[in-house]
Design an enzyme around this catalytic site. Structure first.
Site, PDB file in Angstrom:
ATOM      1  N   VAL A  14       0.790  -1.107  -0.096  1.00  0.00           N
ATOM      2  CA  VAL A  14      -0.057   0.047  -0.199  1.00  0.00           C
ATOM      3  C   VAL A  14       0.727   1.345   0.156  1.00  0.00           C
ATOM      4  CG1 VAL A  14      -2.059  -0.902   1.049  1.00  0.00           C
ATOM      5  CG2 VAL A  14      -0.208  -0.085   2.631  1.00  0.00           C
ATOM      6  N   VAL A  21       8.970  -0.385   3.148  1.00  0.00           N
ATOM      7  CA  VAL A  21       7.611  -0.730   2.317  1.00  0.00           C
ATOM      8  C   VAL A  21       6.451  -0.980   3.174  1.00  0.00           C
ATOM      9  CG1 VAL A  21       6.687  -2.267   0.574  1.00  0.00           C
ATOM     10  CG2 VAL A  21       9.256  -1.693   0.386  1.00  0.00           C
ATOM     11  N   ASP A 164       8.476  15.765  11.147  1.00  0.00           N
ATOM     12  CA  ASP A 164       8.168  15.588   9.664  1.00  0.00           C
ATOM     13  C   ASP A 164       6.851  15.448   9.598  1.00  0.00           C
ATOM     14  OD1 ASP A 164       8.725  15.748   6.944  1.00  0.00           O
ATOM     15  OD2 ASP A 164       9.146  13.481   6.934  1.00  0.00           O
TER      16      ASP A 164
END
Length: 340
Positions: A14, A21, A164
């Site tokens: 996804v 990943v 972030d």
């Protein structure tokens, strides 16, 4: 080693990032859906990023509905796996810690090492995709602002600086929606990368995140505060990033990422034909007056003032996460026309 039998079945990929990943997966015993992030530990920088995220997520003793929850972390060496815990004396775990600290691989490079983070599964994509695929909606904007400020207050209370914060790192969960009247649940994800402590090493020793100074280069240009560009910042950098996000959400301000060519929510400053990150522009000119609103004809005075304070060049002039949450609640519930 604990087991060589898989506990999860991977369904589909996804998401894919620079160091991992993410898959949709199911727990074999219960068939419950989870998200599994697979991180290959082939380089010291990958190991360092993964351990930072693991330490931050595992340091949180309670759960929050708007912060991604780490179910467990699994360490894999070749075909064998073991559950990883913070402070473990496992030789494999200690090799990863040594790799992170020394900046060089401390284990046999011929072996394949992976970390698997098992987390909440979010079925609605990210905040960026969700908002840009729909027309602007005041109810959604209000819900998202309140959820994000609550999540940030929770993280800062737990001595965690995200570093972030951006729409791509905010996930959407729609699984619990019973009616069309309910807004989706946001989950702050990726990042969660720094646990502040008085000693800098002991997560059990609390310290104000607004007094914990960091210097590591982190973040994404258009959401970075001026002091992050300088390399000396605190949790107030998260407040700045959220200010950029809220301003962009309310006015649907977007820019095109030069690398991915993707349209992203984010505020900026125009300098001639160029667009410049707000933080970078404020670093060059701290006295610059931000034009808010930039697209709308008007904006609620209290909302406008709060965004300006969140984006103050001097981090000391920004509200902390707890004041921010309170003020957003007051605006949302006391000002019936706050968005206009």
């Amino acid at each position: 080693m604990v087991s060589s039998q898989p506990k999860y079945d991977l369904i589909r990929e996804v998401g894919r990032g620079s160091y991992g990943v993410v898959y949709e997966a199911v727990i074999r015993k219960t068939s419950a859906r989870v998200a599994v992030k697979k991180i290959r530990c082939h380089a010291p920088e990958n190991v360092e990023l993964a351990l930072r995220e693991f330490w931050a997520l595992s340091s949180i003793k309670s759960q929050h509905p708007n912060v991604i929850h780490l179910e467990e972390c699994i360490l894999q060496k070749d075909g064998m796996v073991q559950k990883m815990s913070h402070g473990s004396n496992s030789s494999l775990y200690l090799q990863l810690v040594e790799t992170s600290l020394k900046g060089e691989i401390a284990f046999d490079p011929r072996s394949a090492y992976y970390l698997w983070f098992v987390m909440d599964f979010c079925d609605g994509g990210d905040m960026n995709e969700y908002l840009l695929s729909r027309k602007p909606n005041r109810k959604t904007n209000t819900s998202f602002m309140l959820q994000l400020s609550s999540a940030l207050a929770f993280l800062h209370k737990n001595q965690i600086i995200h570093r972030d914060l951006k729409p791509d790192n905010i996930l959407i969960s729609q699984t619990r929606l019973d009616t069309s009247d309910l807004e989706p649940t946001l989950k702050v994800a990726d990042g969660l990368s720094k646990v502040c402590s008085a000693s800098g090493q002991n997560p059990e020793e609390p310290v104000s995140v607004n007094k914990c100074f960091l210097s590591t280069a982190c973040g994404t240009d258009f959401y970075m505060a001026p002091e992050v560009w300088e390399g000396h910042y605190t949790a107030k950098a998260d407040i700045f990033a959220l200010g950029i996000i809220i301003w962009a959400m309310l006015e649907r301000i977007t820019f095109i990422d030069t690398e991915t060519k993707k349209e992203l929510l984010g505020s900026y400053v125009k300098q001639g034909t160029e667009i410049v990150p707000v933080g970078e522009a404020l670093l060059e000119n701290p006295k610059m007056e931000l034009l808010i609103p930039v697209k709308k004809k008007s904006m609620n005075g209290r909302m406008k003032q709060l965004i300006k304070e969140m984006l103050a060049a001097n981090p000391q002039d920004r509200p902390d996460a707890f004041e921010l949450e309170l003020r957003l609640v007051q605006i949302a519930f006391k000002d019936s026309s706050w968005e206009t």
